[in-house]
Design a protein around this motif. Sequence first.
Motif, PDB file in Angstrom:
ATOM      1  N   ALA A 112       0.826  -1.212   0.000  1.00  0.00           N
ATOM      2  CA  ALA A 112       0.000   0.000   0.000  1.00  0.00           C
ATOM      3  C   ALA A 112       0.859   1.259   0.000  1.00  0.00           C
ATOM      4  O   ALA A 112       0.575   2.229  -0.711  1.00  0.00           O
ATOM      5  N   GLU A 113       1.942   1.277   0.796  1.00  0.00           N
ATOM      6  CA  GLU A 113       2.752   2.484   0.894  1.00  0.00           C
ATOM      7  C   GLU A 113       3.510   2.757  -0.400  1.00  0.00           C
ATOM      8  O   GLU A 113       3.659   3.918  -0.813  1.00  0.00           O
ATOM      9  N   THR A 114       4.004   1.714  -1.055  1.00  0.00           N
ATOM     10  CA  THR A 114       4.695   1.947  -2.322  1.00  0.00           C
ATOM     11  C   THR A 114       3.699   2.288  -3.428  1.00  0.00           C
ATOM     12  O   THR A 114       4.006   3.083  -4.323  1.00  0.00           O
ATOM     13  N   ARG A 115       2.508   1.724  -3.376  1.00  0.00           N
ATOM     14  CA  ARG A 115       1.476   2.061  -4.354  1.00  0.00           C
ATOM     15  C   ARG A 115       1.098   3.539  -4.249  1.00  0.00           C
ATOM     16  O   ARG A 115       1.005   4.246  -5.258  1.00  0.00           O
ATOM     17  N   ASN A 116       0.909   4.006  -3.034  1.00  0.00           N
ATOM     18  CA  ASN A 116       0.528   5.408  -2.840  1.00  0.00           C
ATOM     19  C   ASN A 116       1.627   6.366  -3.298  1.00  0.00           C
ATOM     20  O   ASN A 116       1.344   7.413  -3.890  1.00  0.00           O
ATOM     21  N   ALA A 138       3.877   5.658  -5.577  1.00  0.00           N
ATOM     22  CA  ALA A 138       4.009   5.518  -7.030  1.00  0.00           C
ATOM     23  C   ALA A 138       3.015   6.402  -7.772  1.00  0.00           C
ATOM     24  O   ALA A 138       3.362   7.023  -8.785  1.00  0.00           O
ATOM     25  N   ILE A 139       1.785   6.494  -7.312  1.00  0.00           N
ATOM     26  CA  ILE A 139       0.824   7.323  -8.049  1.00  0.00           C
ATOM     27  C   ILE A 139       1.142   8.810  -7.880  1.00  0.00           C
ATOM     28  O   ILE A 139       0.869   9.607  -8.781  1.00  0.00           O
ATOM     29  N   ARG A 140       1.740   9.187  -6.750  1.00  0.00           N
ATOM     30  CA  ARG A 140       2.224  10.569  -6.631  1.00  0.00           C
ATOM     31  C   ARG A 140       3.341  10.824  -7.640  1.00  0.00           C
ATOM     32  O   ARG A 140       3.377  11.883  -8.288  1.00  0.00           O
ATOM     33  N   CYS A 141       4.232   9.858  -7.780  1.00  0.00           N
ATOM     34  CA  CYS A 141       5.317   9.993  -8.757  1.00  0.00           C
ATOM     35  C   CYS A 141       4.768  10.097 -10.178  1.00  0.00           C
ATOM     36  O   CYS A 141       5.288  10.858 -11.002  1.00  0.00           O
ATOM     37  N   VAL A 142       3.716   9.340 -10.475  1.00  0.00           N
ATOM     38  CA  VAL A 142       3.137   9.349 -11.822  1.00  0.00           C
ATOM     39  C   VAL A 142       2.519  10.713 -12.129  1.00  0.00           C
ATOM     40  O   VAL A 142       2.782  11.308 -13.186  1.00  0.00           O
ATOM     41  N   LEU A 143       1.684  11.235 -11.238  1.00  0.00           N
ATOM     42  CA  LEU A 143       1.045  12.519 -11.506  1.00  0.00           C
ATOM     43  C   LEU A 143       2.086  13.628 -11.597  1.00  0.00           C
ATOM     44  O   LEU A 143       1.995  14.514 -12.461  1.00  0.00           O
ATOM     45  N   ASP A 144       3.081  13.586 -10.736  1.00  0.00           N
ATOM     46  CA  ASP A 144       4.128  14.594 -10.761  1.00  0.00           C
ATOM     47  C   ASP A 144       4.882  14.556 -12.086  1.00  0.00           C
ATOM     48  O   ASP A 144       5.167  15.601 -12.684  1.00  0.00           O
ATOM     49  N   LEU A 145       5.184  13.358 -12.561  1.00  0.00           N
ATOM     50  CA  LEU A 145       5.934  13.213 -13.803  1.00  0.00           C
ATOM     51  C   LEU A 145       5.120  13.673 -15.005  1.00  0.00           C
ATOM     52  O   LEU A 145       5.648  14.343 -15.907  1.00  0.00           O
ATOM     53  N   PRO A 162       7.128  16.574   3.395  1.00  0.00           N
ATOM     54  CA  PRO A 162       6.650  15.982   2.142  1.00  0.00           C
ATOM     55  C   PRO A 162       5.543  16.766   1.446  1.00  0.00           C
ATOM     56  O   PRO A 162       4.785  17.509   2.085  1.00  0.00           O
ATOM     57  N   LEU A 163       5.486  16.575   0.143  1.00  0.00           N
ATOM     58  CA  LEU A 163       4.308  16.934  -0.641  1.00  0.00           C
ATOM     59  C   LEU A 163       3.464  15.675  -0.771  1.00  0.00           C
ATOM     60  O   LEU A 163       3.854  14.742  -1.477  1.00  0.00           O
ATOM     61  N   LEU A 164       2.326  15.624  -0.088  1.00  0.00           N
ATOM     62  CA  LEU A 164       1.444  14.465  -0.161  1.00  0.00           C
ATOM     63  C   LEU A 164       0.549  14.609  -1.389  1.00  0.00           C
ATOM     64  O   LEU A 164       0.724  15.502  -2.211  1.00  0.00           O
ATOM     65  N   TRP A 165      -0.417  13.698  -1.537  1.00  0.00           N
ATOM     66  CA  TRP A 165      -1.220  13.691  -2.758  1.00  0.00           C
ATOM     67  C   TRP A 165      -1.839  15.059  -3.036  1.00  0.00           C
ATOM     68  O   TRP A 165      -1.792  15.538  -4.175  1.00  0.00           O
ATOM     69  N   HIS A 166      -2.395  15.695  -2.026  1.00  0.00           N
ATOM     70  CA  HIS A 166      -3.027  16.995  -2.247  1.00  0.00           C
ATOM     71  C   HIS A 166      -2.012  18.004  -2.774  1.00  0.00           C
ATOM     72  O   HIS A 166      -2.317  18.798  -3.678  1.00  0.00           O
ATOM     73  N   GLY A 167      -0.801  17.985  -2.222  1.00  0.00           N
ATOM     74  CA  GLY A 167       0.229  18.908  -2.679  1.00  0.00           C
ATOM     75  C   GLY A 167       0.666  18.620  -4.108  1.00  0.00           C
ATOM     76  O   GLY A 167       0.905  19.550  -4.890  1.00  0.00           O
ATOM     77  N   ILE A 168       0.779  17.340  -4.460  1.00  0.00           N
ATOM     78  CA  ILE A 168       1.151  16.978  -5.827  1.00  0.00           C
ATOM     79  C   ILE A 168       0.049  17.380  -6.799  1.00  0.00           C
ATOM     80  O   ILE A 168       0.317  17.905  -7.892  1.00  0.00           O
ATOM     81  N   GLU A 169      -1.206  17.170  -6.415  1.00  0.00           N
ATOM     82  CA  GLU A 169      -2.316  17.556  -7.285  1.00  0.00           C
ATOM     83  C   GLU A 169      -2.352  19.077  -7.464  1.00  0.00           C
ATOM     84  O   GLU A 169      -2.587  19.577  -8.581  1.00  0.00           O
ATOM     85  N   GLU A 170      -2.120  19.815  -6.400  1.00  0.00           N
ATOM     86  CA  GLU A 170      -2.102  21.277  -6.509  1.00  0.00           C
ATOM     87  C   GLU A 170      -0.968  21.735  -7.429  1.00  0.00           C
ATOM     88  O   GLU A 170      -1.155  22.626  -8.277  1.00  0.00           O
ATOM     89  N   LYS A 171       0.206  21.132  -7.290  1.00  0.00           N
ATOM     90  CA  LYS A 171       1.322  21.453  -8.171  1.00  0.00           C
ATOM     91  C   LYS A 171       0.964  21.149  -9.616  1.00  0.00           C
ATOM     92  O   LYS A 171       1.224  21.959 -10.522  1.00  0.00           O
ATOM     93  N   PHE A 172       0.361  19.995  -9.865  1.00  0.00           N
ATOM     94  CA  PHE A 172      -0.038  19.607 -11.223  1.00  0.00           C
ATOM     95  C   PHE A 172      -1.004  20.623 -11.817  1.00  0.00           C
ATOM     96  O   PHE A 172      -0.857  21.038 -12.975  1.00  0.00           O
ATOM     97  N   CYS A 173      -1.965  21.042 -11.034  1.00  0.00           N
ATOM     98  CA  CYS A 173      -2.959  21.995 -11.543  1.00  0.00           C
ATOM     99  C   CYS A 173      -2.327  23.355 -11.843  1.00  0.00           C
ATOM    100  O   CYS A 173      -2.658  23.993 -12.851  1.00  0.00           O
ATOM    101  N   ARG A 174      -1.419  23.802 -10.989  1.00  0.00           N
ATOM    102  CA  ARG A 174      -0.744  25.085 -11.237  1.00  0.00           C
ATOM    103  C   ARG A 174       0.143  25.000 -12.475  1.00  0.00           C
ATOM    104  O   ARG A 174       0.173  25.917 -13.305  1.00  0.00           O
ATOM    105  N   LEU A 224      -5.383   8.188 -10.404  1.00  0.00           N
ATOM    106  CA  LEU A 224      -6.012   7.533  -9.249  1.00  0.00           C
ATOM    107  C   LEU A 224      -6.512   6.142  -9.602  1.00  0.00           C
ATOM    108  O   LEU A 224      -6.483   5.228  -8.767  1.00  0.00           O
ATOM    109  N   ALA A 225      -6.950   5.958 -10.837  1.00  0.00           N
ATOM    110  CA  ALA A 225      -7.425   4.639 -11.261  1.00  0.00           C
ATOM    111  C   ALA A 225      -6.297   3.610 -11.262  1.00  0.00           C
ATOM    112  O   ALA A 225      -6.556   2.408 -11.094  1.00  0.00           O
TER     113      ALA A 225
END
Length: 451
Positions: free
Chosen positions: A21-25, A27-34, A397-409, A428-429
């Motif tokens: 679970a921790e590596t999955r979570n 990994a998806i932050r890494c994907v959105l950031d990338l 850390p930048l958690l999911w909310h922080g990564i999503e905010e960065k992506f949107c900006r 997320l899927a």
Amino acid sequence: MYLSEILAEHISAVAARPPLAETRNMAIRCVLDLIGAAIVGHSSDSATAARRSAATLFGKGETPIWFSGQELAAVGALFCNAAAACALDIDDGHRAARGHPGASVVTTALTIGSMQQLGGDDIIAAIVAGYDIGVRTAAAQNPQTISTRQSGRWAAIASAATAAVLLKASPGVTAQALAIAGVLAPNQQANGSSGYSKMTGNDVKEGIPWSSATGLMALELARRGFTGPSDLFDHPDYYDPRLLLGELGHRWEILGTYFKPYACCRYIHPALDRLLELVERYGLTSETLISIDVETFGWALRLANRTSPENLVDVQYSLPYCLAIALVDGSSGLLPITTKCLARPDLVAAAKKVQLVVHHQSDRLFPAETLARVTVQTKNGKFVSDLGGPLGDPGLPLLWHGIEEKFCRLTAARLTPGKRQAIVDGVLALAQGEAGPLFAEMPQYLDMHED
């Protein structure tokens, strides 16, 4: 067993079980950031040149170049996608590696995963394996014998490990691929802060696109019987086996990933955060500025640090100029940087007031920590920050909310809100095992694509 064979068995084990679970979570932050990094890097000169050259260099195929409507052979598409991902230096990094695993690993996973029409668990397992092998390889390098530290030196090995999971390679083939990739990766001896060339404002940078393509080519060569030196890692003068194998299968390197809130070299970020704290706390402006003194670790002083940068790559490696942008334009001027920051007298004037000195305690703690303290002298007084590290590190850390905010900006000027949300939902899927929704979005044109 050779160490390459031990690593290959580890890659096979990662591929054979569901991600934690921790590596999955992570990994998806890494994907959105990338993906955000690739979108803003898509129109850069380097990524555009890569796309214009790739058909001639690599040939036609059916693998999408992201957000372009084009398709190429897999290695060509991977080269182009990685070129966009690392163009603006906003992609993730890892302190132990002293470099950028995501631009190679995540790009390989998504490029090959879409070609193979694989599911979310396979994609995530490949990402976890790629970070694990890439970071360990980078950390294990002996700087006395492997003198250049750019990501291209080891990103091919990370890419080969990632592709091995997706293409179901046997451990024997994977071991050969790691060895081939380690030899054929670009040497990077001229470029970067540890290279001999002083001309850092070029598109080669850390060599990540070519290294990523080399990793995929290495795996394909190994699958066809091509061999490399299996003892690549079995020489302690070059690779420390304790760092390569320590807690293998128990410590997951992806969990040490840091994310970047500013589009510039990570060595600049501690000073940026300290300056922005002072600006927010005391309302500092450039109009009353007399000087900015930065105390930080020695490697930050080895950047080009030009006060009159000629291009965006120069900006990415200039601590004084990035501080000037932060002071004059605020943090939004660095997410992302654009050509509008070039040739501006106000920024050049502020950058020339920045002085850099080595803080010896911070230098001793590097690379485990990257610290800085900033002192701003103005006509109204002197203001001194604390000594601290950068936002986005595992400790801040930048958690999911922080990564999503960065992506949107990052993507606000390039994506419609609907497209932006579709990509976020697609990432997320992945966590639910579904890769199709994300892959459906990646080949489509950006809303502001070039003709």
